[in-house]
Design an enzyme around this catalytic site. Structure first.
Site, short mmCIF file in Angstrom:
data_model
loop_
_atom_site.label_atom_id
_atom_site.label_comp_id
_atom_site.label_asym_id
_atom_site.label_seq_id
_atom_site.Cartn_x
_atom_site.Cartn_y
_atom_site.Cartn_z
N ASP A 58 0.88 -1.17 0.00
CA ASP A 58 0.00 0.00 0.00
C ASP A 58 0.92 1.22 0.00
OD1 ASP A 58 -1.57 2.18 0.58
OD2 ASP A 58 -2.49 1.32 2.38
N ASN B 275 4.29 5.21 -11.05
CA ASN B 275 3.17 5.20 -11.99
C ASN B 275 1.81 5.09 -11.30
OD1 ASN B 275 1.64 4.43 -14.57
ND2 ASN B 275 1.40 2.61 -13.28
N TYR C 46 -6.93 15.45 -7.77
CA TYR C 46 -6.05 14.87 -8.79
C TYR C 46 -5.15 15.94 -9.41
CZ TYR C 46 -4.82 11.99 -12.89
OH TYR C 46 -4.14 11.28 -13.86
N LYS D 182 -1.09 16.12 -9.05
CA LYS D 182 -0.21 16.02 -10.23
C LYS D 182 0.66 17.27 -10.37
CE LYS D 182 -1.43 11.90 -11.57
NZ LYS D 182 -0.47 10.79 -11.44
C1 BGC Z 1 -6.68 10.87 -16.48
C2 BGC Z 1 -7.67 10.32 -17.48
C3 BGC Z 1 -8.11 11.40 -18.44
C4 BGC Z 1 -6.92 12.12 -19.04
C5 BGC Z 1 -7.32 13.29 -19.93
C6 BGC Z 1 -5.56 11.54 -17.23
O1 BGC Z 1 -4.63 12.05 -16.33
O2 BGC Z 1 -6.18 9.81 -15.68
O3 BGC Z 1 -8.78 9.79 -16.79
O4 BGC Z 1 -8.88 10.84 -19.49
O5 BGC Z 1 -6.08 12.59 -18.02
O6 BGC Z 1 -8.24 14.14 -19.32
#
Ligand code: BGC
Length: 261
Positions: free
Chosen positions: A66, A93, A159, A163
């Protein structure tokens, strides 16, 4: 002839039981590296990846952990390092998009979970692998970010934040380790056809909408990311560190500006 040769290298790919990670593990092995195939829950899938690699004459072994748990990550690096006789390539990744919800309508625990896997996980892995790379006198850490380290995405603030954070972590760690023979690079994939976005490409209307956001007009394949991972991990990329390589079919060049403006 230019050859991409990773023989003698020992790589660990997180989230390698499927999707992008599987292609990365297989490609690194094809280039000659021994590969630790990390997974969290998909043991059968991870073992299938290992068997596929072995079937082609490569060397691989599966390891569970994990990644949001520091002690578990340290145990993972210890076990993989011992089994492979060291580690010189780490591909961070593993990650999740999380579920779509605008700030305020969301659940803070989901935000924390996305940050834990997508940002703390790569930090824990990098931190734990550095002693191995220092010992080897070389190393490459590849962080898989996303076009969403640059492009905001409604409903996915955890997200996008993770990132963008991973991008800056890449640059800072690269600065810290450049004099130790260690390179740290990020890859920003665009929309690649994997299970993570199956709900989108599985529906013709949302697939059309997505294709329109990509200059090349199509989703990428896992192999198109994996080949860049292999290149960056190799000495062919010996002068690349502290930057993000976008592999996105031109998603970041504003295809909507082909008209009007
Ligand atoms: C996401 C995908 C998405 C893509 C473009 C990626 O980082 O994991 O789910 O389709 O970006 O938006």
């Amino acid at each position: 002839m230019i050859t991409l040769d990773l023989s003698g290298r020992r790589a660990l790919v997180t989230g390698a039981s499927g999707g992008l990670g599987q292609a990365m593990a297989e490609t690194l092995a094809q280039a000659g590296a021994q590969v630790a195939v990390h997974y969290r829950k998909g043991q059968a899938q991870a073992e299938a990846v290992v068997q596929a690699i072995k079937g082609r004459g490569g060397k691989a072994q599966a390891f569970a952990a994990d990644l949001s748990d520091l002690a578990a990550v340290e145990a993972l690096m210890h076990d993989a390092g011992a089994a492979l006789g060291g580690l010189d390539i780490l591909v961070n990744n593993a990650g999740l998009d999380g579920s779509r919800a605008e700030v305020g309508d969301d659940d803070p625990r989901h935000w924390q979970q996305v940050l834990a896997v997508d940002l703390l996980g790569p930090y824990y892995c990098a931190r734990a692998v550095l002693p191995y790379m220092a010992k080897a006198g070389r190393g490459v850490i590849i962080n898989i970010t996303s076009v969403h380290e640059f492009i905001p995405w409604e409903g996915y603030s955890a997200y996008t934040s993770a990132k963008a954070g991973l991008s800056m972590f890449t640059k800072t760690l690269a600065q810290e380790t450049a004099d130790k023979g260690i390179r740290v690079v990020a890859i920003a994939p665009g929309a690649i056809q994997t299970p993570i976005n199956q709900a989108v490409w599985g529906d013709p209307r949302s697939l059309k909408d997505l294709d329109e956001k990509i200059s090349m007009g199509r989703l990428g394949t896992p192999a198109e990311i994996a080949s860049v991972v292999a290149f960056l991990a190799s000495d062919l990329a010996s002068y690349i560190t502290g930057t993000t390589i976008a592999v996105d079919g031109g998603m970041l060049i504003y295809p909507e500006f082909r008209h009007g403006g």
